[in-house]
Structure formats: C-alpha cells, structure tokens
Design a protein around this motif. Sequence first.
Motif, PDB file in Angstrom:
ATOM      1  N   VAL A  67       0.179  -0.986  -1.464  1.00 23.64           N
ATOM      2  CA  VAL A  67      -1.159  -1.573  -1.316  1.00 23.64           C
ATOM      3  C   VAL A  67      -2.026  -1.208  -2.515  1.00 23.64           C
ATOM      4  O   VAL A  67      -2.737  -2.053  -3.071  1.00 23.64           O
ATOM      5  N   GLY A  70      -1.370  -3.338  -5.291  1.00 24.18           N
ATOM      6  CA  GLY A  70      -1.663  -4.745  -5.084  1.00 24.18           C
ATOM      7  C   GLY A  70      -0.438  -5.621  -4.951  1.00 24.18           C
ATOM      8  O   GLY A  70      -0.451  -6.800  -5.292  1.00 24.18           O
ATOM      9  N   THR A  71       0.647  -5.057  -4.420  1.00 19.02           N
ATOM     10  CA  THR A  71       1.934  -5.759  -4.339  1.00 19.02           C
ATOM     11  C   THR A  71       2.105  -6.429  -2.975  1.00 19.02           C
ATOM     12  O   THR A  71       1.857  -5.813  -1.940  1.00 19.02           O
ATOM     13  N   ASP A  72       2.566  -7.682  -3.000  1.00 19.77           N
ATOM     14  CA  ASP A  72       2.895  -8.362  -1.745  1.00 19.77           C
ATOM     15  C   ASP A  72       4.349  -8.083  -1.357  1.00 19.77           C
ATOM     16  O   ASP A  72       5.165  -7.823  -2.232  1.00 19.77           O
ATOM     17  N   LEU A  75       0.268  -6.050   0.465  1.00 23.15           N
ATOM     18  CA  LEU A  75      -1.156  -6.343   0.316  1.00 23.15           C
ATOM     19  C   LEU A  75      -1.610  -7.388   1.334  1.00 23.15           C
ATOM     20  O   LEU A  75      -2.696  -7.257   1.918  1.00 23.15           O
ATOM     21  N   SER A  76      -0.786  -8.399   1.558  1.00 23.16           N
ATOM     22  CA  SER A  76      -1.139  -9.410   2.557  1.00 23.16           C
ATOM     23  C   SER A  76      -1.226  -8.782   3.948  1.00 23.16           C
ATOM     24  O   SER A  76      -2.112  -9.124   4.743  1.00 23.16           O
ATOM     25  N   TRP A  78      -1.955  -5.629   4.534  1.00 22.87           N
ATOM     26  CA  TRP A  78      -3.161  -4.797   4.499  1.00 22.87           C
ATOM     27  C   TRP A  78      -4.409  -5.648   4.707  1.00 22.87           C
ATOM     28  O   TRP A  78      -5.312  -5.273   5.470  1.00 22.87           O
ATOM     29  N   ASN A  79      -4.461  -6.794   4.070  1.00 20.12           N
ATOM     30  CA  ASN A  79      -5.620  -7.674   4.220  1.00 20.12           C
ATOM     31  C   ASN A  79      -5.756  -8.179   5.648  1.00 20.12           C
ATOM     32  O   ASN A  79      -6.868  -8.366   6.152  1.00 20.12           O
TER      33      ASN A  79
END
Length: 414
Positions: A67, A70-72, A75-76, A78-79
């Motif tokens: 996270v 900023g890695t998917d 990150l998705s 986490w959002n």
Amino acid sequence: MSRTSPHHHNDVSRRGLLKTAGGLTSALALGAGAASAAATASAAPAAFTHPGMLHNAGDINRARVRVAAGTDPWLSGWNKLTANSHSQPTWTPRATATIIRGGTGENYGLLYNDIAAAYQNALRWRVGGTEANAQCAAGILNAWATTLTSVTGSADRFLAAGLYGWQFANAAELMRDYDDFDLSAFQEMMANVFYPLNNSFLTNHNDACITNYWANWDLCNTASILAIGILNEDSATYDQAVSYAKSGAGNGSIAHAVPYLYTDADGYDLGQWQESGRDQGHTVMGMGQMGAICEMAWNQGDDLYSYDSKRFLKAAQYVAKYNLGNDVPFTTYTWGSGQNCAQNAQTVISASSRGQVRPVWAMLHYHYNRRLYLDDKYISQMCFSVAPEGGGGDYGSTSGGYDQLGFGTLMYAK
C-alpha cells in the motif's frame, strides 16, 4: 484426471514453519489439569502464534509495504477499506448488555456494525499506522468487553454467538498488543458470553436431530470456538474446534459439509456443498465460514485446507463454477429435520441468489493458487470477478452483508 498437485503440507511441517519462542504455553494458559488433558490431543501448538487468526504478521507487513508503494491490487483493496464508513476513526460504539437475534426486541445490528468498525479500524491501524484508528478500535472492543453480558433470542442466538464470536475475536487479535486495549477483559467476555453458546450448539444442536441445522450453523460456532482458543491461548478449546472440523457429527464437519465428490469434463475435482440445494447465498456464505476456520487453523500450524484430500477445495471449485453460470452435477440430498428427524430431500441444485457477491474468494484463491500452486480455475475466476473485496457495509445493510469480515484483496493478494 484430477487437477490437484501432489504438493502437500502435513501438520508437522506446517507447524514447523510457525514455531515461535513467544506466547504462553498451554500449561500456563489452562492450568495443569486442563493442560494435561489437552496434551493428549495433537492439534494445539505448544505456543500460539500472534497475530494468528485471519491475518499473520507476514500478511500485515506485505499489505503495509504494498500500500505504501501504491501497488495494485493492494492499493485498490486499501481504497475500498478507507472508503467504508465503518473504518472511520469517528465511529462511536453502541455497546449494550443484551444482544437479541430472533424473536422480540432484535437488536443484533448494533453488534455486527460495531464489530465491522472495530475490525476495519484495526486493519487501518495495522496497515496504515494511524493512531486514531487504533484508539477507535480499542474503544469499541473495550466498550463491549465491559458491557455485554448475554446473547439471546430464538434459535438464531446460536448464529449470533457463532458469527459475531469469531469476528469479534479477530478484531481483538489485531489489537491484542495495543496498550489501551484491555485484552484480559475482552478474553473473559469471549469465554463467558460466546463460548458457552458455541459449545452448547456443537454439543446439543438445540436438542434437534443432528442433521436439522444447515452447515453454516456448525461452521460459525466452530470458527468462534477456534478463535476463542487462539485469543485466549486455550489449547483445549482450540483442539475442540479442530476436532469438530475433522470429525464432528453435524453438517459443518468437512465430510458432512461436502457429501458428494465429482470430476468434471475438464478434469477438475468438484464437491457438492451441503447447502447447494437450499440457495446460493447461504452456500457462498459457507465458503467464508469454512474458509475462516481453515485460515485461522493454518496460521496456528494446522492444514484443514488440505484435509481429506483437499475436500474443501473441491467444494469451493463446485460453488464457484455454479455461481459463475456453469452447470455442475447434483446428487439428491436427504436429511432429517426437527426433533424426530422427519425426512426431507432436495433433488436439484438451487438457483436462488445465484451469483451473489460476498467477499470470501480472495482468501481461498490466494491460498490454493499462490501458497500451494494448484490450478483453482473456478475459484480464481470468481475471485477476480468480485475484486477488490470490501467488507461489512459494502454489501447491503442486512446481516448477510456482515457474515464475513472481508478485505481479502488487501490482506491476501500475493
């Protein structure tokens, strides 16, 4: 042919990976008499691993690092978590002395909403490091630990004790080392309020025919007993849950939950789920309940995921295949109900709520495919069709949307 790998983790090698120097021994946690009895069963670890329920230290660290980078798909995931109203540090607990599910005065929504908030705030603290979320989670847990004295209602009280027992324990496990969380008070509440109902159900099944209750009733109560065993470092309680999963008399033990096995035209092993003739909402719910049991046991060194030649994998493949819109075989399912075991039969699989989305698939896909390197075609398709997974509050306001804690994309992606 069967598309399963000979790769196999037995209990001994699995436990060897998790040996830790820390943690109370069963003798310290239980007292000499109980410890002696527990010593005759081989399931419980000599020292419990913490955090060691749905998430271990490696899961948490991986999510934190990914996270932050900023890695998917992390990150998705986490959002999805940070957008949920339950994960906000301003959440105010609504602890009450008596929780009622079923019958007059139902108020159990107070509990499942607060559990979702405690868990989600705990995750935000563990992954994001925000103190405000830790304070919120601890506040929720402490409020209930000092207020809740009973779970009651109709027979549905056993569902409440099971579902909210294992979920509550998981939130507490994430917070167990946080200074402002009163772990001992919470452990006492779990042992005194939840465990007696869990134990009563698995032992007596509300005085009904042993096959009367659907698999999920057994599963959630088994999950709660397992989670309480880990939280309280109680080896006898832990062993009780693992033993029931393997050989319990009711519909939630692995053999009874998956009564019929098949191989499809493409060579994939499938297992008919006990609730498949009922509806698909409860069937998919079962993937989450059995999955939680398997994941918690895995993090303590016991491989229920692979028990009985990976019987649960076959069931998850079956359920995923059908809910993706494909045909699956079905054998007439018969059972006895009520107190006199009146006979019932389901002759076809139910299409009711087919394709219902619940956040249960990431845990299964990332275990079978990324830990064990197995071809889990249908589970994999289902996992990615519903990603990123949310949690309580993302799947409607009724209790079904809170039957699982969720956020598997964030916490299990590998």
